[in-house]
Scaffold this motif. Sequence first.
Motif, PDB file in Angstrom:
ATOM      1  N   SER A 224       0.824  -1.213   0.000  1.00 55.48           N
ATOM      2  CA  SER A 224       0.000   0.000   0.000  1.00 55.48           C
ATOM      3  C   SER A 224       0.854   1.258   0.000  1.00 55.48           C
ATOM      4  N   GLU A 225       2.117   1.129   0.410  1.00 51.90           N
ATOM      5  CA  GLU A 225       3.044   2.250   0.375  1.00 51.90           C
ATOM      6  C   GLU A 225       4.263   1.865  -0.451  1.00 51.90           C
ATOM      7  N   TYR A 226       4.777   2.828  -1.240  1.00 48.87           N
ATOM      8  CA  TYR A 226       5.959   2.600  -2.070  1.00 48.87           C
ATOM      9  C   TYR A 226       7.168   3.233  -1.385  1.00 48.87           C
ATOM     10  N   GLY A 227       8.082   2.397  -0.932  1.00 50.66           N
ATOM     11  CA  GLY A 227       9.248   2.898  -0.209  1.00 50.66           C
ATOM     12  C   GLY A 227      10.076   3.861  -1.027  1.00 50.66           C
ATOM     13  N   PHE A 228      10.250   3.582  -2.324  1.00 51.18           N
ATOM     14  CA  PHE A 228      11.083   4.454  -3.149  1.00 51.18           C
ATOM     15  C   PHE A 228      10.449   5.847  -3.282  1.00 51.18           C
ATOM     16  N   ALA A 229       9.123   5.903  -3.265  1.00 50.51           N
ATOM     17  CA  ALA A 229       8.446   7.198  -3.359  1.00 50.51           C
ATOM     18  C   ALA A 229       8.702   8.029  -2.114  1.00 50.51           C
ATOM     19  N   ARG A 230       8.641   7.399  -0.945  1.00 51.68           N
ATOM     20  CA  ARG A 230       8.882   8.132   0.302  1.00 51.68           C
ATOM     21  C   ARG A 230      10.329   8.630   0.373  1.00 51.68           C
ATOM     22  N   ARG A 231      11.252   7.810  -0.131  1.00 58.17           N
ATOM     23  CA  ARG A 231      12.655   8.227  -0.115  1.00 58.17           C
ATOM     24  C   ARG A 231      12.878   9.436  -1.032  1.00 58.17           C
ATOM     25  N   LEU A 232      12.256   9.408  -2.212  1.00 60.31           N
ATOM     26  CA  LEU A 232      12.388  10.536  -3.133  1.00 60.31           C
ATOM     27  C   LEU A 232      11.794  11.805  -2.536  1.00 60.31           C
ATOM     28  N   GLN A 233      10.706  11.674  -1.815  1.00 64.25           N
ATOM     29  CA  GLN A 233      10.063  12.840  -1.211  1.00 64.25           C
ATOM     30  C   GLN A 233      10.958  13.504  -0.171  1.00 64.25           C
ATOM     31  N   LYS A 234      11.827  12.718   0.452  1.00 62.46           N
ATOM     32  CA  LYS A 234      12.751  13.271   1.438  1.00 62.46           C
ATOM     33  C   LYS A 234      13.935  13.977   0.774  1.00 62.46           C
ATOM     34  N   LEU A 235      14.253  13.579  -0.451  1.00 63.67           N
ATOM     35  CA  LEU A 235      15.435  14.086  -1.120  1.00 63.67           C
ATOM     36  C   LEU A 235      15.156  15.232  -2.078  1.00 63.67           C
ATOM     37  N   LEU A 236      13.944  15.273  -2.643  1.00 67.30           N
ATOM     38  CA  LEU A 236      13.648  16.199  -3.729  1.00 67.30           C
ATOM     39  C   LEU A 236      12.429  17.061  -3.408  1.00 67.30           C
ATOM     40  N   PRO A 237      12.278  18.196  -4.104  1.00 72.98           N
ATOM     41  CA  PRO A 237      11.037  18.974  -3.965  1.00 72.98           C
ATOM     42  C   PRO A 237       9.835  18.113  -4.335  1.00 72.98           C
TER      43      PRO A 237
END
Length: 493
Positions: A224-237
């Motif tokens: 239900s959650e995509y780990g790679f998406a959460r990581r990108l949200q921490k790194l990028l606008p």
Amino acid sequence: MLTSPEEDGPLDVLIVGAGLSGIGAAAILQARCPGKRYAILEARDAIGGTWDLFRYPGIRSDSDMYTLGYGFKPWLDAKAIADGPSILRYIRETAREHGIEPQIRYGHKVVRADWSSADACWTVEATHAASGETRTVRARFLYMCSGYYSYDHAYRPVFEGEDAYRGRIVQPQFWPRDLDYAGKRVVVIGSGATAVTLVPAMAGQAAHVTMLQRSPTYVVARPSEYGFARRLQKLLPAQTAYRFTRWRVILESMLLYRLARAKPDLARQRIVEMAQHQLGPGFDVATHFTPGYKVWDQRVCVVPDGDMFRAIRKGQASVVTDRIERFTEDGILLTSGRTLEADVVVMATGLSLSILGGAAITVDGKPFAPNGAMSYKGMMLSDLPNCVMSFGYTNASWTLKADLTAEWVCRLLKHMDARGQEVVVVRREADVAPAPFLSFTSGYVQRAAALLPQQGSRRPWQVYQNYLQDMMTIRFSRVADGVIRFGKKGAIP
């Protein structure tokens, strides 16, 4: 007039539907054609369409929100496979942020639309729910964002013995607020996305939930959650992270779809193996989770975090593959002779499709039948002037195609304005062989085959189920492609 004072003249664009497609269309229209006057007619009393209509337990999307979300508005919630209330908040937030709400006319169901070549204008009749009055609005361009199924009717087979049944029969599309299923035996008839959502959602409170299906569906567990998406949200606008995530999901989904269609036996084997892994070696997946059709001949059902499989493992839910002989006083008698006792029966038996919102359409006084038309780029219908319909993908998120369609509408309107054109229409070409609009074998598609338009054997008449192909065809190809025709007031070109 329904909208502005008469002296302002017809609207430039009338959008029908304030759901996911309609709100997205309005936001893109405002951004790219800021001078256009528009309004939205919405039959219900709220924004949201599907996501406000359906209120059954566990309601959720089986498409990830990184692609079901709009391209221009990042999805920031943690869950990629989101529940209905979260999606509804997202749609309402979009409407509020873009100032769309004042343009919506709630409680106005479009019942008729008449095109006049002499005026190069649509006259649309809408029934006002509160007063019962018929109101009219005139618009130069009609943009149908009303979805593909009827809000008023769901597919509801009738079984022998229903009158004798002492329990309660409900439909997901019209979920009763007073239904209390706690501690009761529930049978959910169906095997599609609605059924696989209802089973785990009800299993926690019901005594037991049984999914009764005539034949199996491909069911796949996804996080239900995509780990790679959460990581990108921490790194990028936020917008950049969203864009990267969106394209990764699009490309992965397209690759998996192409592999499944190219190697159907391997795809079937892999999906069945995954179901077996979820349910354990003793479960009969051959009977209950191995369909007789190829992967993506019908839509694949997604269960986030394997919630339905988990409910089955815990003994809270079960699957029965059989046919209904008749209802009894206490449940359902199957053709095998087995009886399923039930206090509540949920008819998750599918949708009733509706084209162009079910409105009666005329062109210069002559009735227009969508099933006699051919679809141009999956957006316009032959011989139907100044009208575009938003119709999404069956193998991917609906909004991907809806966004492209809205962008193309803006390109089309700008093209016409620059050349002083008032009318646009496509004419069916004699050398294009017809084909079904949708290739799905799902029951709701087959039942509506006689209502749907056709697609053609070559571009631009083909309906692609491929975002990249559509993007090249819709976003980057010339508007004036030699097929689409333009003209002025007085006659259809």
